[in-house]
Design a protein around this motif. Sequence first.
Motif, PDB file in Angstrom:
ATOM      1  N   GLY A 186       0.810  -1.205   0.000  1.00 15.53           N
ATOM      2  CA  GLY A 186       0.000   0.000   0.000  1.00 15.53           C
ATOM      3  C   GLY A 186       0.843   1.253   0.000  1.00 15.53           C
ATOM      4  N   SER A 187       1.918   1.249   0.787  1.00 23.11           N
ATOM      5  CA  SER A 187       2.816   2.409   0.848  1.00 23.11           C
ATOM      6  C   SER A 187       3.514   2.627  -0.484  1.00 23.11           C
ATOM      7  CB  SER A 187       3.858   2.201   1.955  1.00 23.11           C
ATOM      8  OG  SER A 187       3.237   2.133   3.215  1.00 23.11           O
ATOM      9  N   THR A 188       3.940   1.531  -1.115  1.00 17.93           N
ATOM     10  CA  THR A 188       4.607   1.637  -2.411  1.00 17.93           C
ATOM     11  C   THR A 188       3.674   2.222  -3.459  1.00 17.93           C
ATOM     12  OG1 THR A 188       6.012  -0.269  -1.902  1.00 17.93           O
ATOM     13  CG2 THR A 188       5.795   0.341  -4.222  1.00 17.93           C
ATOM     14  N   ALA A 189       2.424   1.754  -3.465  1.00 17.91           N
ATOM     15  CA  ALA A 189       1.445   2.257  -4.431  1.00 17.91           C
ATOM     16  C   ALA A 189       1.157   3.727  -4.189  1.00 17.91           C
ATOM     17  CB  ALA A 189       0.159   1.443  -4.334  1.00 17.91           C
ATOM     18  N   GLU A 190       1.079   4.110  -2.903  1.00 17.61           N
ATOM     19  CA  GLU A 190       0.821   5.510  -2.564  1.00 17.61           C
ATOM     20  C   GLU A 190       1.973   6.397  -2.997  1.00 17.61           C
ATOM     21  OE1 GLU A 190      -0.059   8.238   1.419  1.00 17.61           O
ATOM     22  OE2 GLU A 190      -0.370   6.069   1.499  1.00 17.61           O
ATOM     23  N   ASN A 191       3.214   5.924  -2.782  1.00 15.03           N
ATOM     24  CA  ASN A 191       4.387   6.696  -3.195  1.00 15.03           C
ATOM     25  C   ASN A 191       4.441   6.841  -4.713  1.00 15.03           C
ATOM     26  OD1 ASN A 191       5.233   6.991  -0.552  1.00 15.03           O
ATOM     27  ND2 ASN A 191       6.592   5.206  -0.605  1.00 15.03           N
ATOM     28  N   SER A 237       1.902   6.817  -6.723  1.00 18.10           N
ATOM     29  CA  SER A 237       0.844   7.746  -7.109  1.00 18.10           C
ATOM     30  C   SER A 237       1.271   9.190  -6.883  1.00 18.10           C
ATOM     31  CB  SER A 237      -0.425   7.445  -6.316  1.00 18.10           C
ATOM     32  OG  SER A 237      -1.437   8.383  -6.608  1.00 18.10           O
ATOM     33  N   SER A 238       1.950   9.438  -5.752  1.00 24.09           N
ATOM     34  CA  SER A 238       2.429  10.788  -5.456  1.00 24.09           C
ATOM     35  C   SER A 238       3.464  11.244  -6.485  1.00 24.09           C
ATOM     36  CB  SER A 238       3.037  10.838  -4.052  1.00 24.09           C
ATOM     37  OG  SER A 238       2.051  10.621  -3.072  1.00 24.09           O
ATOM     38  N   LEU A 239       4.355  10.347  -6.842  1.00 29.33           N
ATOM     39  CA  LEU A 239       5.377  10.678  -7.841  1.00 29.33           C
ATOM     40  C   LEU A 239       4.720  10.993  -9.179  1.00 29.33           C
ATOM     41  CD1 LEU A 239       8.293  10.909  -8.787  1.00 29.33           C
ATOM     42  CD2 LEU A 239       8.321   8.428  -9.122  1.00 29.33           C
ATOM     43  N   ALA A 240       3.734  10.199  -9.564  1.00 35.00           N
ATOM     44  CA  ALA A 240       3.040  10.434 -10.834  1.00 35.00           C
ATOM     45  C   ALA A 240       2.357  11.800 -10.820  1.00 35.00           C
ATOM     46  CB  ALA A 240       2.016   9.329 -11.079  1.00 35.00           C
ATOM     47  N   LYS A 241       1.758  12.154  -9.696  1.00 33.98           N
ATOM     48  CA  LYS A 241       1.084  13.453  -9.571  1.00 33.98           C
ATOM     49  C   LYS A 241       2.088  14.599  -9.713  1.00 33.98           C
ATOM     50  CE  LYS A 241      -3.392  12.896  -8.508  1.00 33.98           C
ATOM     51  NZ  LYS A 241      -4.501  13.630  -9.167  1.00 33.98           N
ATOM     52  N   MET A 254      -4.645  19.869 -10.439  1.00 33.10           N
ATOM     53  CA  MET A 254      -4.313  18.518  -9.992  1.00 33.10           C
ATOM     54  C   MET A 254      -5.450  17.878  -9.205  1.00 33.10           C
ATOM     55  SD  MET A 254      -1.530  18.231 -11.475  1.00 33.10           S
ATOM     56  CE  MET A 254      -1.304  16.546 -10.945  1.00 33.10           C
ATOM     57  N   GLU A 255      -6.464  18.688  -8.850  1.00 37.45           N
ATOM     58  CA  GLU A 255      -7.620  18.193  -8.090  1.00 37.45           C
ATOM     59  C   GLU A 255      -7.180  17.480  -6.821  1.00 37.45           C
ATOM     60  OE1 GLU A 255      -9.812  15.779 -10.833  1.00 37.45           O
ATOM     61  OE2 GLU A 255     -10.674  17.493 -11.873  1.00 37.45           O
ATOM     62  N   THR A 256      -6.323  18.148  -6.061  1.00 38.11           N
ATOM     63  CA  THR A 256      -5.809  17.590  -4.820  1.00 38.11           C
ATOM     64  C   THR A 256      -6.072  18.558  -3.673  1.00 38.11           C
ATOM     65  OG1 THR A 256      -3.867  16.569  -3.818  1.00 38.11           O
ATOM     66  CG2 THR A 256      -3.502  18.587  -5.082  1.00 38.11           C
ATOM     67  N   SER A 257      -5.829  18.132  -2.451  1.00 40.44           N
ATOM     68  CA  SER A 257      -6.038  19.003  -1.298  1.00 40.44           C
ATOM     69  C   SER A 257      -4.941  20.057  -1.250  1.00 40.44           C
ATOM     70  CB  SER A 257      -6.019  18.176  -0.007  1.00 40.44           C
ATOM     71  OG  SER A 257      -4.717  17.662   0.227  1.00 40.44           O
ATOM     72  N   ARG A 258      -5.201  21.127  -0.501  1.00 37.52           N
ATOM     73  CA  ARG A 258      -4.213  22.198  -0.389  1.00 37.52           C
ATOM     74  C   ARG A 258      -2.925  21.692   0.241  1.00 37.52           C
ATOM     75  NH1 ARG A 258      -5.592  27.422  -1.067  1.00 37.52           N
ATOM     76  NH2 ARG A 258      -4.109  28.142   0.517  1.00 37.52           N
ATOM     77  N   SER A 259      -3.042  20.908   1.308  1.00 33.83           N
ATOM     78  CA  SER A 259      -1.842  20.410   1.997  1.00 33.83           C
ATOM     79  C   SER A 259      -1.015  19.514   1.092  1.00 33.83           C
ATOM     80  CB  SER A 259      -2.235  19.663   3.279  1.00 33.83           C
ATOM     81  OG  SER A 259      -3.059  18.546   2.972  1.00 33.83           O
ATOM     82  N   THR A 260      -1.699  18.631   0.354  1.00 31.66           N
ATOM     83  CA  THR A 260      -0.979  17.748  -0.565  1.00 31.66           C
ATOM     84  C   THR A 260      -0.355  18.547  -1.705  1.00 31.66           C
ATOM     85  OG1 THR A 260      -2.465  15.903  -0.064  1.00 31.66           O
ATOM     86  CG2 THR A 260      -1.185  15.746  -2.093  1.00 31.66           C
ATOM     87  N   GLY A 261      -1.105  19.516  -2.223  1.00 31.43           N
ATOM     88  CA  GLY A 261      -0.597  20.363  -3.293  1.00 31.43           C
ATOM     89  C   GLY A 261       0.633  21.144  -2.872  1.00 31.43           C
ATOM     90  N   TYR A 262       0.595  21.712  -1.685  1.00 29.50           N
ATOM     91  CA  TYR A 262       1.752  22.441  -1.160  1.00 29.50           C
ATOM     92  C   TYR A 262       2.956  21.519  -1.015  1.00 29.50           C
ATOM     93  CZ  TYR A 262      -0.805  26.756  -0.041  1.00 29.50           C
ATOM     94  OH  TYR A 262      -1.501  27.930  -0.132  1.00 29.50           O
ATOM     95  N   PHE A 263       2.699  20.282  -0.566  1.00 34.65           N
ATOM     96  CA  PHE A 263       3.792  19.315  -0.402  1.00 34.65           C
ATOM     97  C   PHE A 263       4.437  18.999  -1.748  1.00 34.65           C
ATOM     98  CE2 PHE A 263       5.104  14.821  -0.627  1.00 34.65           C
ATOM     99  CZ  PHE A 263       6.171  14.865   0.270  1.00 34.65           C
ATOM    100  N   TYR A 264       3.610  18.755  -2.771  1.00 31.63           N
ATOM    101  CA  TYR A 264       4.140  18.457  -4.099  1.00 31.63           C
ATOM    102  C   TYR A 264       4.975  19.629  -4.624  1.00 31.63           C
ATOM    103  CZ  TYR A 264       0.819  14.535  -4.535  1.00 31.63           C
ATOM    104  OH  TYR A 264       0.115  13.367  -4.366  1.00 31.63           O
ATOM    105  N   ILE A 265       4.447  20.836  -4.498  1.00 30.68           N
ATOM    106  CA  ILE A 265       5.139  22.021  -5.016  1.00 30.68           C
ATOM    107  C   ILE A 265       6.454  22.242  -4.291  1.00 30.68           C
ATOM    108  CG2 ILE A 265       5.004  24.541  -5.203  1.00 30.68           C
ATOM    109  CD1 ILE A 265       1.940  24.130  -5.640  1.00 30.68           C
ATOM    110  N   LYS A 266       6.427  22.077  -2.958  1.00 31.93           N
ATOM    111  CA  LYS A 266       7.659  22.258  -2.173  1.00 31.93           C
ATOM    112  C   LYS A 266       8.706  21.221  -2.568  1.00 31.93           C
ATOM    113  CE  LYS A 266       9.493  22.621   2.532  1.00 31.93           C
ATOM    114  NZ  LYS A 266      10.685  21.805   2.236  1.00 31.93           N
TER     115      LYS A 266
END
Length: 267
Positions: free
Chosen positions: A12-17, A19-23, A47-59
């Motif tokens: 599950g963690s691998t799939a989540e990681n 997915s995050s990389l793809a985003k 990206m249709e994501t939450s603000r916290s997740t979006g900020y994390f990706y951008i950072k």
Amino acid sequence: MGDGHSSAHEVGSTAENASSLAKMLQILRLFSETEPVWSTAEIIEAMETSRSTGYFYIKTLHDAGLLNAVRNGHYTLGPGIIEMDLQLRLTDPLLLASHGVLEDLVDKIGHSAVLLTAFRDSILCIGECRAPNSPANRFSRGQRRPMFQGAGSKVILAHLPHHRLKGIYARQSEEIEKAGLGSTWGVFRKTLGEIKKDGFLLTKGEFNPGVYGVAAPILTDQKTAVGSVAVAWDEFERRDVDVQRATLAVKQAAAIISERLVGNQSA
């Protein structure tokens, strides 16, 4: 039980990681010539994501140098991409094998030459040499074109492995038919077989009216294509073109690059 639960958690963690990389990679594809600057809010919305997740990706992308802050909350592609491009220019086997070849080709026939490779279901220009007074709108490094149009694209397509062609046909049979390459898998294969047999392709007007293109494939030792060499000229500007001479020169250029590639890989 414990081992099974741990294994499921790791999967599950691998799939989540993944997915995050793809985003995050999708964020980089938002930027274009027409839309070079994106705000944080625009990125999150796209990206249709939450603000916290979006900020994390951008950072994360900013810290890696893949995004650059140009003003408060606004970003462009970052300098880390330029650094990667330099590494590609210094280490890409196909580009290295072409050193001097495109220049010699331009000297021989007086037309701009490009070095192409397959990228997903399209063709990407990775190298170029411009002839004097070459039009500014010619295909250049970093630009993509459809795999089913143009001499440089079709000669690569004709020399791809069978399994890859099957996948391409399954995904893009409509586009293949529209391009006149065949309304069925059998006709498609026959059309490509004729191109493969010739070892080059001459086209006219597939991207710009009156523009001729001739290309030849760059082949591995297994005779599958990793790229192509192509030249183009405008019949309205150049009526003195010796097509046979241009075709022979292009085929020779592609053969030299092919030989260098195979030689470097076996060394």
